[in-house]
Design a protein around this motif. Structure first.
Motif, PDB file in Angstrom:
ATOM      1  N   MET A 153      -4.965   6.234 -10.450  1.00 56.85           N
ATOM      2  CA  MET A 153      -5.531   5.175 -11.293  1.00 56.85           C
ATOM      3  C   MET A 153      -6.630   4.394 -10.583  1.00 56.85           C
ATOM      4  N   SER A 154      -7.595   3.937 -11.381  1.00 50.95           N
ATOM      5  CA  SER A 154      -8.645   3.050 -10.862  1.00 50.95           C
ATOM      6  C   SER A 154      -8.103   1.624 -10.824  1.00 50.95           C
ATOM      7  N   LEU A 155      -8.848   0.745 -10.168  1.00 53.71           N
ATOM      8  CA  LEU A 155      -8.435  -0.655 -10.094  1.00 53.71           C
ATOM      9  C   LEU A 155      -8.353  -1.268 -11.497  1.00 53.71           C
ATOM     10  N   TYR A 166      -7.415   0.157 -14.309  1.00 53.34           N
ATOM     11  CA  TYR A 166      -6.137   0.531 -14.914  1.00 53.34           C
ATOM     12  C   TYR A 166      -4.992  -0.270 -14.304  1.00 53.34           C
ATOM     13  N   LEU A 167      -5.009  -0.388 -12.998  1.00 52.01           N
ATOM     14  CA  LEU A 167      -3.936  -1.103 -12.307  1.00 52.01           C
ATOM     15  C   LEU A 167      -3.926  -2.581 -12.699  1.00 52.01           C
ATOM     16  N   GLN A 168      -5.098  -3.186 -12.780  1.00 49.77           N
ATOM     17  CA  GLN A 168      -5.180  -4.585 -13.179  1.00 49.77           C
ATOM     18  C   GLN A 168      -4.717  -4.775 -14.622  1.00 49.77           C
ATOM     19  N   ALA A 169      -5.050  -3.824 -15.479  1.00 53.11           N
ATOM     20  CA  ALA A 169      -4.630  -3.911 -16.881  1.00 53.11           C
ATOM     21  C   ALA A 169      -3.106  -3.916 -16.992  1.00 53.11           C
ATOM     22  N   ILE A 170      -2.469  -3.096 -16.171  1.00 54.89           N
ATOM     23  CA  ILE A 170      -0.998  -3.047 -16.179  1.00 54.89           C
ATOM     24  C   ILE A 170      -0.431  -4.351 -15.622  1.00 54.89           C
ATOM     25  N   LEU A 171      -0.956  -4.810 -14.492  1.00 55.28           N
ATOM     26  CA  LEU A 171      -0.443  -6.021 -13.860  1.00 55.28           C
ATOM     27  C   LEU A 171      -0.624  -7.247 -14.743  1.00 55.28           C
ATOM     28  N   GLU A 172      -1.672  -7.223 -15.551  1.00 57.40           N
ATOM     29  CA  GLU A 172      -1.935  -8.363 -16.430  1.00 57.40           C
ATOM     30  C   GLU A 172      -0.848  -8.514 -17.493  1.00 57.40           C
ATOM     31  N   ALA A 173      -0.354  -7.391 -18.020  1.00 60.72           N
ATOM     32  CA  ALA A 173       0.666  -7.440 -19.071  1.00 60.72           C
ATOM     33  C   ALA A 173       1.532  -6.187 -19.021  1.00 60.72           C
ATOM     34  N   PRO A 174       2.362  -6.034 -17.994  1.00 56.16           N
ATOM     35  CA  PRO A 174       3.158  -4.814 -17.819  1.00 56.16           C
ATOM     36  C   PRO A 174       4.091  -4.521 -18.987  1.00 56.16           C
ATOM     37  N   GLU A 175       4.562  -5.584 -19.648  1.00 56.40           N
ATOM     38  CA  GLU A 175       5.498  -5.376 -20.753  1.00 56.40           C
ATOM     39  C   GLU A 175       4.853  -4.647 -21.935  1.00 56.40           C
ATOM     40  N   LEU A 176       3.513  -4.611 -21.976  1.00 54.13           N
ATOM     41  CA  LEU A 176       2.819  -3.953 -23.087  1.00 54.13           C
ATOM     42  C   LEU A 176       2.632  -2.453 -22.862  1.00 54.13           C
ATOM     43  N   VAL A 177       2.965  -1.982 -21.658  1.00 58.46           N
ATOM     44  CA  VAL A 177       2.798  -0.555 -21.379  1.00 58.46           C
ATOM     45  C   VAL A 177       4.095   0.087 -20.891  1.00 58.46           C
ATOM     46  N   GLY A 178       5.196  -0.547 -21.181  1.00 56.59           N
ATOM     47  CA  GLY A 178       6.485   0.020 -20.792  1.00 56.59           C
ATOM     48  C   GLY A 178       6.727   0.028 -19.299  1.00 56.59           C
ATOM     49  N   ASP A 217       5.904  -3.128  -8.800  1.00 57.89           N
ATOM     50  CA  ASP A 217       5.663  -3.073  -7.348  1.00 57.89           C
ATOM     51  C   ASP A 217       4.780  -1.881  -6.997  1.00 57.89           C
ATOM     52  N   ALA A 218       5.040  -0.742  -7.628  1.00 55.74           N
ATOM     53  CA  ALA A 218       4.242   0.461  -7.356  1.00 55.74           C
ATOM     54  C   ALA A 218       2.795   0.257  -7.784  1.00 55.74           C
ATOM     55  N   VAL A 219       2.604  -0.377  -8.936  1.00 56.13           N
ATOM     56  CA  VAL A 219       1.247  -0.638  -9.432  1.00 56.13           C
ATOM     57  C   VAL A 219       0.537  -1.625  -8.511  1.00 56.13           C
ATOM     58  N   ARG A 220       1.245  -2.670  -8.102  1.00 54.35           N
ATOM     59  CA  ARG A 220       0.640  -3.651  -7.190  1.00 54.35           C
ATOM     60  C   ARG A 220       0.280  -3.000  -5.856  1.00 54.35           C
ATOM     61  N   ASN A 221       1.158  -2.137  -5.353  1.00 57.16           N
ATOM     62  CA  ASN A 221       0.856  -1.428  -4.109  1.00 57.16           C
ATOM     63  C   ASN A 221      -0.397  -0.564  -4.256  1.00 57.16           C
ATOM     64  N   GLY A 222      -0.532   0.074  -5.423  1.00 52.41           N
ATOM     65  CA  GLY A 222      -1.717   0.887  -5.664  1.00 52.41           C
ATOM     66  C   GLY A 222      -2.985   0.053  -5.653  1.00 52.41           C
ATOM     67  N   ALA A 223      -2.912  -1.138  -6.266  1.00 54.52           N
ATOM     68  CA  ALA A 223      -4.068  -2.032  -6.286  1.00 54.52           C
ATOM     69  C   ALA A 223      -4.383  -2.558  -4.883  1.00 54.52           C
ATOM     70  N   ILE A 224      -3.342  -2.886  -4.130  1.00 58.76           N
ATOM     71  CA  ILE A 224      -3.530  -3.373  -2.760  1.00 58.76           C
ATOM     72  C   ILE A 224      -4.224  -2.314  -1.914  1.00 58.76           C
ATOM     73  N   GLU A 225      -3.818  -1.070  -2.088  1.00 55.31           N
ATOM     74  CA  GLU A 225      -4.381   0.009  -1.278  1.00 55.31           C
ATOM     75  C   GLU A 225      -5.865   0.210  -1.584  1.00 55.31           C
ATOM     76  N   ILE A 226      -6.271  -0.018  -2.828  1.00 57.65           N
ATOM     77  CA  ILE A 226      -7.680   0.113  -3.194  1.00 57.65           C
ATOM     78  C   ILE A 226      -8.491  -1.050  -2.610  1.00 57.65           C
ATOM     79  N   VAL A 227      -7.945  -2.254  -2.737  1.00 57.04           N
ATOM     80  CA  VAL A 227      -8.669  -3.452  -2.285  1.00 57.04           C
ATOM     81  C   VAL A 227      -8.575  -3.638  -0.770  1.00 57.04           C
ATOM     82  N   HIS A 228      -7.420  -3.285  -0.211  1.00 55.60           N
ATOM     83  CA  HIS A 228      -7.193  -3.440   1.240  1.00 55.60           C
ATOM     84  C   HIS A 228      -6.689  -2.103   1.802  1.00 55.60           C
ATOM     85  N   PRO A 229      -7.556  -1.137   2.004  1.00 55.42           N
ATOM     86  CA  PRO A 229      -7.131   0.194   2.471  1.00 55.42           C
ATOM     87  C   PRO A 229      -6.280   0.129   3.739  1.00 55.42           C
ATOM     88  N   GLY A 230      -5.164   0.837   3.716  1.00 55.88           N
ATOM     89  CA  GLY A 230      -4.292   0.907   4.887  1.00 55.88           C
ATOM     90  C   GLY A 230      -3.233  -0.171   4.947  1.00 55.88           C
TER      91      GLY A 230
END
Length: 228
Positions: free
Chosen positions: A127-129, A131-143, A151-164
């Motif tokens: 996922m791109s940032l 997509y990840l932000q869209a989920i984090l904004e309203a996770p209840e709307l995407v199941g 947590d997995a989505v947030r980790n994915g976003a963290i890895e894009i913004v702060h590699p490693g």
């Protein structure tokens, strides 16, 4: 059997970068060895009755109770410290005044709607940032409202913004888990030495032996803060 266990713990300790975790592992291993040696000596003492052996064992634990309390407190504080470090990681703020951006994120959620939490977690690495932000904004709307998926989505976003960064945090968490396992094994050895029926009985014994634990908690707080 015990020798192999300690060889494993010591080899793992040598590779731990966190000073607080490494120091705690060393102390836990030392106390664990002492407890096992005491268990062997007490049980081999033919001059002691069963009651005398229990008394001797608990006398030893009374003298080392502060170390057991400290070990458990260190695990709890280091676990909390990791959660605090992760929570402090900043992600780009969403501009609520950007109507076009809001519409785009809504479209992303519509596209993901109907997917299970498991499916979303599987897609996170691709996922791109956006997509990840869209989920984090309203996770209840995407199941994806469950904690594991968020947590997995947030980790994915963290890895894009702060590699490693997630790799670094995972390594720290693994070292704390090692300490937690070693401390649990230590507690089991202490319980066995004192012939206590369960871990709750051991906790009650420790709390009765050291009712005021504020100085121990203060030392743990200071040492883990310095190593953070």
């Amino acid at each position: 059997m015990h020798d192999r266990y300690f060889i494993f713990i010591e080899s793992q300790t040598a590779s731990v970068k966190d000073v607080a975790v490494r120091g705690a592992l060393t102390k836990v291993s030392t106390l664990h060895r002492d407890i096992l040696a005491t268990t062997t000596n007490v049980r081999a003492n033919a001059d002691l009755s069963a009651q005398g052996k229990t008394k001797e064992s608990r006398s030893f634990l009374t003298k080392r109770a502060h170390e057991l309390i400290r070990a458990n407190a260190t695990v709890q504080r280091l676990t909390a410290r990791l959660d605090e470090k992760r929570a402090k990681i900043q992600l780009p703020a969403i501009d609520k005044t950007d109507a076009a951006g809001a519409a785009l994120r809504s479209q992303v959620r519509d596209r993901l709607n109907g997917k299970t939490a498991k499916e979303i977690r599987a897609l996170v690495p691709t996922m791109s940032l956006l997509y990840l932000q869209a989920i984090l904004e309203a996770p209840e709307l995407v199941g994806a409202a469950d904690r594991e998926t968020v947590d997995a989505v947030r980790n994915g976003a963290i890895e894009i913004v702060h590699p490693g960064k997630t790799t670094e945090l995972d390594a720290e968490r693994n070292s704390v888990r090692l300490l937690a396992s070693a401390t649990a094994a230590l507690s089991d050895a202490a319980r066995d030495l004192a012939a206590m029926p369960n871990i709750h009985a051991l906790d009650a014994f420790l709390n009765e032996t050291v009712p005021d634990q504020r100085h121990i908690l203060a030392e743990v707080e200071r040492e883990t803060a310095l190593a953070a």
